[in-house]
Design a protein around this motif. Structure first.
Motif, PDB file in Angstrom:
ATOM      1  N   LEU A  34      27.809  34.633  44.081  1.00 17.74           N
ATOM      2  CA  LEU A  34      28.646  35.038  44.113  1.00 17.74           C
ATOM      3  C   LEU A  34      29.361  35.893  45.004  1.00 17.74           C
ATOM      4  CD1 LEU A  34      27.821  37.915  41.606  1.00 17.74           C
ATOM      5  CD2 LEU A  34      29.467  35.669  40.522  1.00 17.74           C
ATOM      6  N   PHE A  35      29.339  35.761  46.344  1.00 18.92           N
ATOM      7  CA  PHE A  35      29.165  36.513  47.167  1.00 18.92           C
ATOM      8  C   PHE A  35      30.751  35.500  47.981  1.00 18.92           C
ATOM      9  CE2 PHE A  35      30.476  36.516  51.795  1.00 18.92           C
ATOM     10  CZ  PHE A  35      30.169  37.473  52.954  1.00 18.92           C
ATOM     11  N   GLU A  36      31.182  34.103  47.678  1.00 20.45           N
ATOM     12  CA  GLU A  36      32.107  33.843  48.963  1.00 20.45           C
ATOM     13  C   GLU A  36      33.786  34.118  48.177  1.00 20.45           C
ATOM     14  OE1 GLU A  36      32.767  32.343  51.151  1.00 20.45           O
ATOM     15  OE2 GLU A  36      31.396  32.145  51.901  1.00 20.45           O
ATOM     16  N   SER A  37      33.282  33.628  46.157  1.00 18.41           N
ATOM     17  CA  SER A  37      34.829  34.260  45.385  1.00 18.41           C
ATOM     18  C   SER A  37      34.336  35.417  45.709  1.00 18.41           C
ATOM     19  CB  SER A  37      34.376  33.257  44.256  1.00 18.41           C
ATOM     20  OG  SER A  37      32.973  33.840  43.359  1.00 18.41           O
ATOM     21  N   SER A  38      33.573  36.394  45.779  1.00 17.82           N
ATOM     22  CA  SER A  38      33.669  37.876  45.019  1.00 17.82           C
ATOM     23  C   SER A  38      35.445  38.198  47.040  1.00 17.82           C
ATOM     24  CB  SER A  38      32.997  38.845  45.826  1.00 17.82           C
ATOM     25  OG  SER A  38      32.191  39.099  44.058  1.00 17.82           O
ATOM     26  N   ILE A  39      35.074  37.841  48.295  1.00 19.31           N
ATOM     27  CA  ILE A  39      35.552  37.917  49.045  1.00 19.31           C
ATOM     28  C   ILE A  39      37.178  37.240  48.273  1.00 19.31           C
ATOM     29  CG2 ILE A  39      35.631  37.190  51.472  1.00 19.31           C
ATOM     30  CD1 ILE A  39      34.018  38.892  51.915  1.00 19.31           C
ATOM     31  N   GLU A  40      37.277  35.983  47.993  1.00 16.88           N
ATOM     32  CA  GLU A  40      38.631  35.093  47.709  1.00 16.88           C
ATOM     33  C   GLU A  40      39.166  36.189  46.744  1.00 16.88           C
ATOM     34  OE1 GLU A  40      37.826  31.098  46.143  1.00 16.88           O
ATOM     35  OE2 GLU A  40      36.576  31.247  49.032  1.00 16.88           O
ATOM     36  N   ASN A  41      38.582  36.701  45.619  1.00 16.66           N
ATOM     37  CA  ASN A  41      38.848  37.567  44.898  1.00 16.66           C
ATOM     38  C   ASN A  41      39.448  39.235  45.189  1.00 16.66           C
ATOM     39  OD1 ASN A  41      39.160  35.163  43.396  1.00 16.66           O
ATOM     40  ND2 ASN A  41      37.061  36.003  41.940  1.00 16.66           N
ATOM     41  N   HIS A  42      38.367  39.625  46.027  1.00 13.92           N
ATOM     42  CA  HIS A  42      38.955  40.493  46.267  1.00 13.92           C
ATOM     43  C   HIS A  42      38.071  41.815  45.909  1.00 13.92           C
ATOM     44  CE1 HIS A  42      42.021  40.875  50.039  1.00 13.92           C
ATOM     45  NE2 HIS A  42      42.234  40.089  49.439  1.00 13.92           N
ATOM     46  N   ASP A  43      36.888  41.284  44.807  1.00 15.73           N
ATOM     47  CA  ASP A  43      36.024  42.164  44.304  1.00 15.73           C
ATOM     48  C   ASP A  43      34.904  43.137  45.330  1.00 15.73           C
ATOM     49  OD1 ASP A  43      36.952  40.438  42.667  1.00 15.73           O
ATOM     50  OD2 ASP A  43      34.725  39.203  42.861  1.00 15.73           O
ATOM     51  N   PHE A  44      35.306  43.140  46.567  1.00 10.23           N
ATOM     52  CA  PHE A  44      35.066  43.694  47.260  1.00 10.23           C
ATOM     53  C   PHE A  44      36.218  44.549  48.287  1.00 10.23           C
ATOM     54  CE2 PHE A  44      32.239  40.471  48.551  1.00 10.23           C
ATOM     55  CZ  PHE A  44      30.356  40.591  48.289  1.00 10.23           C
ATOM     56  N   GLU A  45      35.725  45.582  47.903  1.00 12.48           N
ATOM     57  CA  GLU A  45      36.540  46.688  47.974  1.00 12.48           C
ATOM     58  C   GLU A  45      36.776  48.023  49.046  1.00 12.48           C
ATOM     59  OE1 GLU A  45      39.444  50.133  45.144  1.00 12.48           O
ATOM     60  OE2 GLU A  45      37.848  48.953  43.707  1.00 12.48           O
ATOM     61  N   MET A  46      37.566  47.784  50.038  1.00 12.18           N
ATOM     62  CA  MET A  46      37.126  49.271  51.026  1.00 12.18           C
ATOM     63  C   MET A  46      37.498  50.796  50.543  1.00 12.18           C
ATOM     64  SD  MET A  46      39.459  49.801  53.871  1.00 12.18           S
ATOM     65  CE  MET A  46      41.037  50.656  53.150  1.00 12.18           C
ATOM     66  N   TYR A  47      36.431  51.141  50.349  1.00 16.49           N
ATOM     67  CA  TYR A  47      36.793  52.253  49.650  1.00 16.49           C
ATOM     68  C   TYR A  47      36.216  53.980  51.508  1.00 16.49           C
ATOM     69  CZ  TYR A  47      35.824  53.324  44.898  1.00 16.49           C
ATOM     70  OH  TYR A  47      35.495  52.267  43.211  1.00 16.49           O
ATOM     71  N   LEU A  48      37.448  55.125  51.386  1.00 20.33           N
ATOM     72  CA  LEU A  48      36.969  55.649  52.588  1.00 20.33           C
ATOM     73  C   LEU A  48      36.795  57.127  52.337  1.00 20.33           C
ATOM     74  CD1 LEU A  48      40.821  54.548  53.496  1.00 20.33           C
ATOM     75  CD2 LEU A  48      39.314  54.386  54.961  1.00 20.33           C
ATOM     76  N   GLN A  49      35.451  58.155  53.013  1.00 21.25           N
ATOM     77  CA  GLN A  49      35.145  58.884  53.464  1.00 21.25           C
ATOM     78  C   GLN A  49      35.975  59.677  54.581  1.00 21.25           C
ATOM     79  OE1 GLN A  49      31.436  60.173  53.892  1.00 21.25           O
ATOM     80  NE2 GLN A  49      31.195  61.645  52.348  1.00 21.25           N
ATOM     81  N   PRO A  50      36.607  60.644  54.245  1.00 16.53           N
ATOM     82  CA  PRO A  50      37.586  62.087  54.861  1.00 16.53           C
ATOM     83  C   PRO A  50      36.654  62.365  55.598  1.00 16.53           C
ATOM     84  CG  PRO A  50      37.693  62.431  53.463  1.00 16.53           C
ATOM     85  CD  PRO A  50      36.846  61.610  52.480  1.00 16.53           C
ATOM     86  N   LYS A  51      37.175  62.563  57.700  1.00 20.88           N
ATOM     87  CA  LYS A  51      35.887  63.238  58.348  1.00 20.88           C
ATOM     88  C   LYS A  51      37.123  63.907  58.570  1.00 20.88           C
ATOM     89  CE  LYS A  51      34.284  59.109  60.445  1.00 20.88           C
ATOM     90  NZ  LYS A  51      34.234  58.264  61.519  1.00 20.88           N
ATOM     91  N   ILE A  52      36.995  65.951  58.905  1.00 22.00           N
ATOM     92  CA  ILE A  52      37.372  66.937  58.954  1.00 22.00           C
ATOM     93  C   ILE A  52      37.046  67.734  60.159  1.00 22.00           C
ATOM     94  CG2 ILE A  52      38.044  68.849  57.979  1.00 22.00           C
ATOM     95  CD1 ILE A  52      38.891  66.946  56.563  1.00 22.00           C
TER      96      ILE A  52
END
Ligand code: G
Ligand code: MN
Length: 296
Positions: A34-52
């Motif tokens: 599933l990896f390659e198609s998930s890269i192409e389809n943007h199934d991997f998403e960037m999440y962000l955790q704040p640093k204060i």
């Protein structure tokens, strides 16, 4: 039964064991496919955790963390796919992808005139197999016109254990700095930490593992944290306390003090839209809250 053990006569447990292994193999195979198609389809998403930042209680940084939300498989956890992709080498492509998502995010904020801060991305030991690996990251950062000092590479302290690759890592970190990026040690203190790391390697940020802060009422623990923070400060290395969840931990850290705090006390990792919403609503009344008798 499809997966019979060759030693089936010795009992059911053996059959069950073989079956479990086969299921894992099949699942891993599926994820790899599933990896390659998930890269192409943007199934991997960037999440962000704040640093204060301690003291000013302002947002001064974030860590980019990958989430894999597959349309058919649902949410696949990093604990399942990261070790797998570390083994088969796909992790390099995944980290490059995450780095590009991070650059896009910074570029969009730059265009919109929003506040900028360094964002850290995790990288794996696999990258250090070739010494020119930072060049690929330079090309991506330049493509999006992102100042390199807004990009930080997090290296988990585990990668320093392998003696064979230590020279490559040292050289790689040197190249990272030559290119103008920042470098941090992740999970410091989780297992094999050595103060020698601070002497031997070019490190900008030390991320203290959350296990340090589990029992801050213990004087010994507090002393160790205090010494580490002081040592880092003397060496011009910033400190981030990871995995902070309670008001009690915050009070101790304010008095020690470390530079930045990352943890559920402020926020869990968030999608970009959630993160920017959180940022808009985050009011720096932390000091008043710490002084009040309110419970965390
Ligand atoms: O190893 P690294 O530091 O990159 O791991 C980040 C992970 O730590 C993320 O998956 C994130 O969800 C988790 N994390 C972040 N803050 C906290 C916290 O306050 N408590 C706990 N238990 N986990 C956290
Ligand atoms: Mn990390």
């Amino acid at each position: 039964m499809p997966f019979k053990s060759s030693t089936v006569s010795t009992g059911e447990r053996c059959v069950f064991y073989d079956q479990k292994i086969m299921e894992t193999i099949k699942r891993n195979h599926k994820l790899e496919n599933l990896f390659e198609s998930s890269i192409e389809n943007h199934d991997f998403e960037m999440y962000l955790q704040p640093k204060i930042e301690v003291g000013s209680w302002k947002l001064r940084g974030a860590e980019a963390l990958v989430r894999w939300n597959h349309p058919e498989e649902g949410m696949i956890f990093p604990s399942e796919f990261i070790p797998l992709f570390e083994m088969d080498g796909k992790i390099q492509e995944l980290h490059r992808y995450m780095f590009e998502e991070t650059c896009k995010f910074i570029m969009e904020r730059q265009r919109a005139g929003k506040a900028l801060f360094p964002i850290s991305v995790n990288i794996a030991r696999n990258h250090f197999q070739t010494l020119d690996f930072p060049d690929k990251f330079v090309a991506i950062a330049d493509k999006y016109n992102v100042p390199r000092n807004l990009l930080e590479f997090e290296l988990t302290e585990r990668i320093f254990v392998d003696e064979h690759s230590i020279e490559n890592i040292k050289e790689g970190m040197h190249r990272i700095h030559e290119m103008g990026f920042l470098c941090s040690i992740d999970d410091f203190g989780a297992g094999y930490s050595s103060l020698g790391l601070l002497r031997e390697f070019e490190i900008d940020v030390l991320k203290l593992d959350r296990s340090f802060f589990m029992d801050m009422s213990d004087k010994k623990s507090r002393n160790i944290i205090k010494c580490l923070i002081e040592l880092a400060k003397n060496m011009n290395v910033q400190t981030v306390a990871e995995g902070i969840e309670t008001k009690e931990q915050m009070i101790e850290l304010r008095d020690l003090p470390c530079n930045l705090i990352q943890g559920y006390i402020f926020s869990k990792p968030l999608s970009v839209s959630e993160f920017e919403k959180w940022e808009g609503e985050f009011v720096q009344t932390v000091e008043g809250w710490l002084q009040s008798g309110q419970k965390a």
